[in-house]
Design a protein around this motif. Structure first.
Motif, PDB file in Angstrom:
ATOM      1  N   ASP A 208       2.803  -0.077   4.278  1.00  0.00           N
ATOM      2  CA  ASP A 208       2.390  -1.473   4.410  1.00  0.00           C
ATOM      3  C   ASP A 208       1.300  -1.729   3.369  1.00  0.00           C
ATOM      4  O   ASP A 208       0.168  -1.272   3.512  1.00  0.00           O
ATOM      5  N   VAL A 209       1.644  -2.450   2.320  1.00  0.00           N
ATOM      6  CA  VAL A 209       0.698  -2.683   1.224  1.00  0.00           C
ATOM      7  C   VAL A 209      -0.560  -3.389   1.716  1.00  0.00           C
ATOM      8  O   VAL A 209      -1.661  -3.137   1.221  1.00  0.00           O
ATOM      9  N   ALA A 210      -0.403  -4.266   2.710  1.00  0.00           N
ATOM     10  CA  ALA A 210      -1.563  -5.009   3.208  1.00  0.00           C
ATOM     11  C   ALA A 210      -2.509  -4.137   4.018  1.00  0.00           C
ATOM     12  O   ALA A 210      -3.694  -4.449   4.134  1.00  0.00           O
ATOM     13  N   ALA A 211      -2.003  -3.040   4.589  1.00  0.00           N
ATOM     14  CA  ALA A 211      -2.840  -2.159   5.407  1.00  0.00           C
ATOM     15  C   ALA A 211      -2.290  -0.733   5.312  1.00  0.00           C
ATOM     16  O   ALA A 211      -1.738  -0.209   6.278  1.00  0.00           O
ATOM     17  N   PRO A 212      -2.419  -0.094   4.153  1.00  0.00           N
ATOM     18  CA  PRO A 212      -1.798   1.220   3.963  1.00  0.00           C
ATOM     19  C   PRO A 212      -2.429   2.295   4.842  1.00  0.00           C
ATOM     20  O   PRO A 212      -3.652   2.343   5.008  1.00  0.00           O
ATOM     21  N   ASP A 213      -1.581   3.147   5.401  1.00  0.00           N
ATOM     22  CA  ASP A 213      -2.025   4.284   6.194  1.00  0.00           C
ATOM     23  C   ASP A 213      -2.109   5.495   5.256  1.00  0.00           C
ATOM     24  O   ASP A 213      -1.120   6.190   5.027  1.00  0.00           O
ATOM     25  N   HIS A 214      -3.295   5.741   4.720  1.00  0.00           N
ATOM     26  CA  HIS A 214      -3.437   6.798   3.709  1.00  0.00           C
ATOM     27  C   HIS A 214      -3.341   8.191   4.319  1.00  0.00           C
ATOM     28  O   HIS A 214      -3.067   9.161   3.590  1.00  0.00           O
ATOM     29  N   ASP A 215      -3.542   8.317   5.615  1.00  0.00           N
ATOM     30  CA  ASP A 215      -3.353   9.618   6.241  1.00  0.00           C
ATOM     31  C   ASP A 215      -1.870   9.984   6.289  1.00  0.00           C
ATOM     32  O   ASP A 215      -1.493  11.130   6.020  1.00  0.00           O
ATOM     33  N   ALA A 223      -0.193   5.569  -6.378  1.00  0.00           N
ATOM     34  CA  ALA A 223       0.580   4.368  -6.716  1.00  0.00           C
ATOM     35  C   ALA A 223      -0.333   3.171  -6.911  1.00  0.00           C
ATOM     36  O   ALA A 223      -0.146   2.358  -7.829  1.00  0.00           O
ATOM     37  N   LEU A 224      -1.352   3.048  -6.059  1.00  0.00           N
ATOM     38  CA  LEU A 224      -2.278   1.925  -6.177  1.00  0.00           C
ATOM     39  C   LEU A 224      -3.030   1.936  -7.499  1.00  0.00           C
ATOM     40  O   LEU A 224      -3.400   0.881  -8.015  1.00  0.00           O
ATOM     41  N   ARG A 225      -3.254   3.113  -8.043  1.00  0.00           N
ATOM     42  CA  ARG A 225      -3.964   3.183  -9.327  1.00  0.00           C
ATOM     43  C   ARG A 225      -3.132   2.594 -10.461  1.00  0.00           C
ATOM     44  O   ARG A 225      -3.671   2.285 -11.532  1.00  0.00           O
ATOM     45  N   HIS A 226      -1.839   2.428 -10.221  1.00  0.00           N
ATOM     46  CA  HIS A 226      -0.950   1.858 -11.246  1.00  0.00           C
ATOM     47  C   HIS A 226      -0.470   0.462 -10.869  1.00  0.00           C
ATOM     48  O   HIS A 226       0.335  -0.127 -11.592  1.00  0.00           O
ATOM     49  N   ALA A 227      -0.960  -0.053  -9.751  1.00  0.00           N
ATOM     50  CA  ALA A 227      -0.490  -1.347  -9.254  1.00  0.00           C
ATOM     51  C   ALA A 227      -1.028  -2.499 -10.083  1.00  0.00           C
ATOM     52  O   ALA A 227      -2.105  -2.412 -10.686  1.00  0.00           O
ATOM     53  N   GLN A 228      -0.247  -3.588 -10.114  1.00  0.00           N
ATOM     54  CA  GLN A 228      -0.665  -4.850 -10.731  1.00  0.00           C
ATOM     55  C   GLN A 228      -0.413  -5.962  -9.720  1.00  0.00           C
ATOM     56  O   GLN A 228       0.576  -5.926  -8.986  1.00  0.00           O
ATOM     57  N   THR A 229      -1.278  -6.948  -9.702  1.00  0.00           N
ATOM     58  CA  THR A 229      -1.140  -7.992  -8.691  1.00  0.00           C
ATOM     59  C   THR A 229      -1.503  -9.359  -9.260  1.00  0.00           C
ATOM     60  O   THR A 229      -2.204  -9.468 -10.276  1.00  0.00           O
ATOM     61  N   ALA A 230      -1.004 -10.387  -8.587  1.00  0.00           N
ATOM     62  CA  ALA A 230      -1.345 -11.766  -8.957  1.00  0.00           C
ATOM     63  C   ALA A 230      -1.089 -12.662  -7.763  1.00  0.00           C
ATOM     64  O   ALA A 230      -0.243 -12.352  -6.904  1.00  0.00           O
ATOM     65  N   GLU A 231      -1.814 -13.760  -7.701  1.00  0.00           N
ATOM     66  CA  GLU A 231      -1.557 -14.794  -6.700  1.00  0.00           C
ATOM     67  C   GLU A 231      -0.977 -16.000  -7.428  1.00  0.00           C
ATOM     68  O   GLU A 231      -1.507 -16.437  -8.454  1.00  0.00           O
TER      69      GLU A 231
END
Length: 342
Positions: A208-215, A223-231
């Motif tokens: 769930d990108v909005a609330a990732p369970d990192h455990d 993956a997040l270190r390579h993510a790109q986002t926009a609104e």
């Protein structure tokens, strides 16, 4: 979305009537800020949800659409049940006018059920809409891609991270959306679910990108270190190249997106996903030594194939090693069907 994601590069002042060649053969994503702002549907969407709904109703056909409906506790996420043997939504058939009226009635309800009409062909369900709201590419006889134009309508939905074979320009025309992209090579860090039981046709990330369970999903941090986002707001678009992973989140009580899909290959070419399924069936579970042999075979005949691969064979005798055209593709498909149905 966590602030670790960087912004997708933006392009301004793109002429919607004449998209640059580089955008028709993309290798990286872009936000096309305001590219569809002049569309009547985008102007209506900028004004209010009510105006956008009224505008769409002027084009609705009598055909029922497929609607995904999820309870409020799903939080808008079109996803699996907890046991992953089914989904957290049900699908119904309903006239599009009924869907639009329901969304209109529930605009002020924070506990409204999720309502999602996905990937609905515009020319079939909203005939005439493209006459006034369209990007200027894919015209017959132009030599440019001939895209499939679809519309997506709903309330606060969250579509899990997935990838598509075609290139994609997705234009927000009502509401706001947050798009999060991951490069194709992040496959191993996205924890993709089943290939053959999917919420909407494509395998999706279980994170769930909005609330990732990192455990549970520790590699997702990479993956997040390579993510790109926009609104994106009404009139803005995002260009998503083939096979880039994307998560789409609709942020308001009424949202509409128009998108164009096209492939950099002839229409008669099969989808690579079918080749993957066949390889899983016939190669993946071989003994390791044999699997390595087939890795070399695929490298030679597929991934590193060039003009020299079959140069030692007379041209007329090369068969499937010759360049594939529509006739040869039809012959290969028939041969495969015969072999699979033995």
């Amino acid at each position: 979305m966590p602030p670790i994601a960087k912004a997708i590069e933006e392009l301004q002042d793109i002429d919607a009537a004449a998209l640059p060649e580089a955008l028709l053969h993309p290798t990286r994503p872009y936000v096309l800020r305001g590219v569809a702002a002049h569309w009547p549907i985008a102007r209506a969407g900028s004004a209010s949800a009510q105006e956008a709904i009224a505008y769409l109703k002027g084009f609705v056909s009598d055909l029922p659409v497929t609607v995904s409906v999820a309870p409020p506790e799903a939080g808008g996420r079109i996803f699996y049940r907890q046991d992953m043997l089914g989904f957290d939504f049900r699908q119904e058939k309903a006239p599009l006018t009924v869907v639009l009226d329901t969304l209109l009635q529930q605009l002020a309800d924070p506990a409204a059920p999720t309502i999602y009409v996905g990937s609905t062909t515009i020319e079939t369900w909203l005939p005439g809409l493209r006459d006034q709201n369209d990007l200027g590419f894919g015209r017959l006889g132009s030599g440019e891609p001939q895209p499939l134009a679809s519309i997506w309508i709903g309330n606060r939905t969250r579509i899990p991270t997935h990838q598509d074979v075609p290139d994609n320009i997705a234009c927000v025309v009502a509401g706001r959306r947050r798009v999060t992209l991951f490069p194709p090579e992040q496959l191993q860090n996205l924890y993709i679910g089943p290939l053959d039981r999917t919420p909407a046709g494509q395998p999706v990330s279980l994170v769930d990108v909005a609330a990732p369970d990192h455990d549970r999903f520790p590699k997702f941090a990479e993956a997040l270190r390579h993510a790109q986002t926009a609104e994106l707001g009404p009139g803005d678009a995002v260009l998503i190249p083939s096979m880039w992973w994307h998560h789409m989140e609709a942020l308001e009580a009424f949202n509409v997106l128009v998108n164009y899909w096209w492939r950099q290959s002839p229409r008669w070419m099969d989808t690579p996903m079918n080749a993957l399924m066949l390889a899983i069936m016939s190669v993946r579970d071989l003994p390791p030594e044999q699997r390595e042999i087939w890795r070399e075979v695929f490298r030679h005949y597929v991934f590193d194939a060039d003009a020299q691969t079959a140069a030692h064979i007379p041209r007329a005798a090369r068969g499937m090693l010759a360049p594939i055209d529509e006739v040869r593709a039809r012959e290969l498909r028939a041969r495969l069907l015969q072999a699979l149905n033995r």
